[in-house]
Design a protein around this motif. Structure first.
Motif, mmCIF file in Angstrom:
data_model
loop_
_atom_site.group_PDB
_atom_site.id
_atom_site.type_symbol
_atom_site.label_atom_id
_atom_site.label_comp_id
_atom_site.label_asym_id
_atom_site.label_seq_id
_atom_site.Cartn_x
_atom_site.Cartn_y
_atom_site.Cartn_z
ATOM 1 N N SER A 35 26.440 40.982 37.079
ATOM 2 C CA SER A 35 26.782 42.152 36.283
ATOM 3 C C SER A 35 25.573 42.997 35.981
ATOM 4 O O SER A 35 25.597 44.211 36.100
ATOM 5 C CB SER A 35 27.449 41.692 34.980
ATOM 6 N N THR A 38 24.311 44.869 39.061
ATOM 7 C CA THR A 38 25.156 46.008 39.400
ATOM 8 C C THR A 38 24.844 47.195 38.502
ATOM 9 O O THR A 38 24.727 48.331 38.954
ATOM 10 C CB THR A 38 26.634 45.614 39.246
ATOM 11 N N SER A 42 23.039 50.880 39.562
ATOM 12 C CA SER A 42 23.744 52.126 39.321
ATOM 13 C C SER A 42 22.896 53.104 38.530
ATOM 14 O O SER A 42 23.026 54.302 38.678
ATOM 15 C CB SER A 42 25.046 51.846 38.554
ATOM 16 N N THR A 53 36.886 52.692 40.261
ATOM 17 C CA THR A 53 37.295 51.316 40.492
ATOM 18 C C THR A 53 38.486 51.002 39.624
ATOM 19 O O THR A 53 38.628 51.503 38.508
ATOM 20 C CB THR A 53 36.159 50.339 40.146
ATOM 21 N N GLN A 55 40.705 48.660 37.194
ATOM 22 C CA GLN A 55 40.432 47.643 36.210
ATOM 23 C C GLN A 55 41.167 46.368 36.602
ATOM 24 O O GLN A 55 42.282 46.399 37.128
ATOM 25 C CB GLN A 55 40.892 48.105 34.822
ATOM 26 N N SER A 191 36.278 40.700 39.945
ATOM 27 C CA SER A 191 36.117 42.107 39.594
ATOM 28 C C SER A 191 34.759 42.638 40.039
ATOM 29 O O SER A 191 34.657 43.743 40.582
ATOM 30 C CB SER A 191 36.280 42.286 38.084
ATOM 31 N N THR A 194 34.744 43.130 43.767
ATOM 32 C CA THR A 194 35.478 44.335 44.146
ATOM 33 C C THR A 194 34.630 45.580 43.904
ATOM 34 O O THR A 194 34.567 46.484 44.748
ATOM 35 C CB THR A 194 36.790 44.431 43.343
ATOM 36 N N ARG A 195 33.973 45.633 42.758
ATOM 37 C CA ARG A 195 33.113 46.776 42.463
ATOM 38 C C ARG A 195 31.970 46.883 43.469
ATOM 39 O O ARG A 195 31.627 47.972 43.924
ATOM 40 C CB ARG A 195 32.537 46.649 41.056
ATOM 41 N N THR A 196 31.373 45.744 43.799
ATOM 42 C CA THR A 196 30.271 45.747 44.757
ATOM 43 C C THR A 196 30.739 46.236 46.117
ATOM 44 O O THR A 196 30.051 47.019 46.784
ATOM 45 C CB THR A 196 29.669 44.342 44.882
ATOM 46 N N GLU A 198 33.274 48.267 46.791
ATOM 47 C CA GLU A 198 33.507 49.701 46.751
ATOM 48 C C GLU A 198 32.204 50.474 46.652
ATOM 49 O O GLU A 198 32.064 51.565 47.204
ATOM 50 C CB GLU A 198 34.418 50.041 45.568
ATOM 51 N N LEU A 199 31.236 49.901 45.950
ATOM 52 C CA LEU A 199 29.928 50.536 45.840
ATOM 53 C C LEU A 199 29.276 50.660 47.211
ATOM 54 O O LEU A 199 28.757 51.708 47.582
ATOM 55 C CB LEU A 199 29.042 49.725 44.901
#
Length: 574
Positions: A35, A38, A42, A53, A55, A191, A194-196, A198-199
């Motif tokens: 976390s 990330t 950013s 993203t 939730q 989660s 998934t964020r990583t 999409e990033l």
């Protein structure tokens, strides 16, 4: 719950150890680390494009227990942050490594089994285990998950004989009991994954990061030598840094600004500030590519190739720490204090190489820098081009003695066509960036050749003090009447920097010297005095108030009013 735990403690040392597993927080620490990484990527220099993203959906098991999702995640985050702050150790191999665990402790055998048999225990940096500390359900779930992962590893590596069916059955019951907590932790990881993903899918490319700088500056000349009003100016740079091998870097920099130097009488270029250097010729924040260059290693050496906007300090050490910032917004205010004017001779397109000879005895590290830049390299017209137009060829011998002393000797041979400026800094000869008008226009309307010699040195006796300085001498020979007999240009300066003054990241700088002037002519020398204090508001914002005092600007023969330039510069980096 308690009845099940006491039974499992009797059944297996694995379960007993997990129950007292106060510090086994590998799962939660990994979550916190992911976390934080990330968030850092950013917010810092990598600066990917903002993405949307989804939730994570609420877990049905948590709903059945009537547990508020937000509260659960806050507790998990709190536990994860605590794990980060405690800086827990990696896997230990023997229970004797814990200074606060004794053979007489009631859980010693269970702890010893988990450490030496299963290998899923971690401690604290001071070699303690802290077995008497209170345990939450989330910490227990994290420790349980760590041992489950370890058991799976043992099974996968054909060491299943270490894990019995009774052990697995007990762990399965515990896993069911703590299914809600484990689901929360795993959902948190899903989660983040998934964020990583999409990033990575929405950034510029897998090899490119964005580094940006924006400068806001309020400045004016408060001396009697003034034709200016108070102005509010800006400059923005966006640098796309691309790496193809992990060791090379391609810089594609976009820039815009509306800053121009203050108007001083006699048309001098003294007092030019670094944020005044902008590619916008009409000063209306028009965007253009002001620098396109590629760095790559060649053995121990580094090669530099500039297709556009190259300057000498891009590839050669300027030996002026805390003052030089590549004309950015975190160094000295003026172009003169930031680096020796010898590095302002020439610019444009070309190449350079820094040849490292290796470390000698006593911490000596010599290197040789060679470079060639042409300011009209893109033009095929007669008298232009890479080799037939204006150029500057540089050679510099560098010597570093440990981390405390640096010395450099520089030579630059340059050719300037008719009507061009000596210290143009690669600005397409439209304006000079440092020095008096006389020193820049020695050739008049005729072409001329300059041979410039410089000596630069820096001494850093401690982390709180740095002293640096330089001397420049240029011999000008021309092909026309004005420079036929030869002329000399001189410049020198020295500065003291006090880093981390008042706060880590702050810098107090004081610089004094003489901007480039024509030697052997009557009149007082054009002295330059400068003081600034960079205050670091945060990792990405700094505020720099400063004053530049110029005596006898323009090198006139007779009385000439001083110029006192006050500036408040705010710099945003990302």
């Amino acid at each position: 719950m308690s009845h099940l735990l006491w039974k499992t403690l009797v059944l297996s040392p694995v379960v007993l150890g997990v129950t007292v597993l106060v510090s086994a927080r590998a799962m939660a620490t990994e979550v916190a680390s992911l976390s934080e990484d990330t968030k850092a990527k950013s917010a810092q220099t990598e600066a990917p494009i903002a993405i949307q993203t989804e939730q994570p959906k609420a877990n049905q098991q948590l709903v059945a227990q009537k547990t508020d999702d937000k509260q659960v995640l806050e507790e998990v985050n709190s536990y994860s942050s605590e794990g980060n702050n405690q800086n827990s150790l990696s896997q230990v191999t023997s229970v004797s490594q814990f200074s606060d665990v004794q053979p007489t402790d009631w859980a010693f055998q269970a702890l010893q089994s988990l450490v030496e048999r299963y290998g899923c225990i971690a401690g604290y940096p001071n070699s303690t285990y802290r077995g008497n500390r209170a345990l939450t359900r989330y910490e227990f779930a994290a420790g349980l998950n760590a041992c489950l992962d370890r058991v799976n590893e043992l099974i996968a590596t054909a060491t299943a004989d270490l894990v019995t069916k009774q052990d697995l059955a007990t762990l399965q019951r515990l896993q069911e009991e703590f299914s809600a907590e484990l689901a929360t932790l795993r959902g948190r990881v899903d989660s983040l994954e998934t964020r990583t993903a999409e990033l990575e899918a929405h950034q510029f490319s897998t090899t490119t990061k964005l580094v940006g700088e924006a400068i806001f500056a309020v400045t004016n000349n408060f001396g009697n030598n003034s034709n200016s009003n108070t102005v509010f100016q800006d400059r923005v740079r966006l640098d796309l840094q691309t790496s193809f091998t992990g060791q090379d870097t391609l810089h594609t920099r976009l820039a815009a600004g509306n800053a121009t130097p203050l108007n001083l009488r006699n048309g001098t270029f003294e007092g030019t500030q670094t944020f005044n250097l902008s590619p916008s010729t009409n000063n209306n924040n028009a965007v253009s590519i002001d620098w396109l260059a590629y760095y790559f290693p060649l053995g121990k050496s580094q090669v530099y190739i500039a297709a556009s906007g190259g300057i000498q300090s891009d590839y050669v050490p300027t030996v002026n720490p805390y003052f030089q910032d590549f004309d950015g917004g975190n160094g000295a205010l003026s172009t003169f204090a930031s680096e020796s004017p010898i590095y302002r001779i020439g610019g444009g397109s070309g190449a350079g190489v820094n040849l490292v000879f290796g470390k000698g005895s006593g911490g000596f590290q010599p290197s040789l820098t060679l470079g060639y830049l042409g300011s009209q390299a893109n033009s095929p017209n007669p008298g232009n081009g890479l080799f037939d137009g204006n150029y500057a060829a540089l050679g510099q011998l560098n010597l570093n003695v440990g981390n405390h002393f640096s010395l450099a000797a520089t030579y630059v041979n340059a050719y300037n066509g008719s009507g061009t400026l000596l210290f143009d800094g690669g600005s397409a000869n439209t304006t000079a960036v440092v020095g008096t008008a006389q020193a820049n226009f020695l050739g008049g309307t005729n072409p001329y050749i300059s041979n410039s010699y410089g000596l630069e040195a820096a001494f850093k006796p401690s982390d709180k003090l740095s002293i640096s300085g330089f001397v420049l001498y240029s011999d000008i020979t021309g092909f026309g009447n004005r420079a036929n007999n030869g002329s000399e240009v001189w410049s020198y300066g020295a500065g003291i920097a006090l880093p981390d003054l008042g706060k880590k990241g702050n810098v107090l700088g004081i610089f004094a010297g003489v901007e480039p002037y024509v030697g052997g002519t009557p009149g007082d020398k054009p002295y330059h005095f400068e003081g600034f204090y960079k205050y670091r508001v945060s990792d990405n914002i700094s505020i720099t108030p400063g004053v530049i005092w110029l005596t006898n600007p323009g090198q006139l023969n007779g009385n000439n009013d001083d110029a006192i330039i006050g500036t408040l510069r705010t710099t945003f980096t990302f």
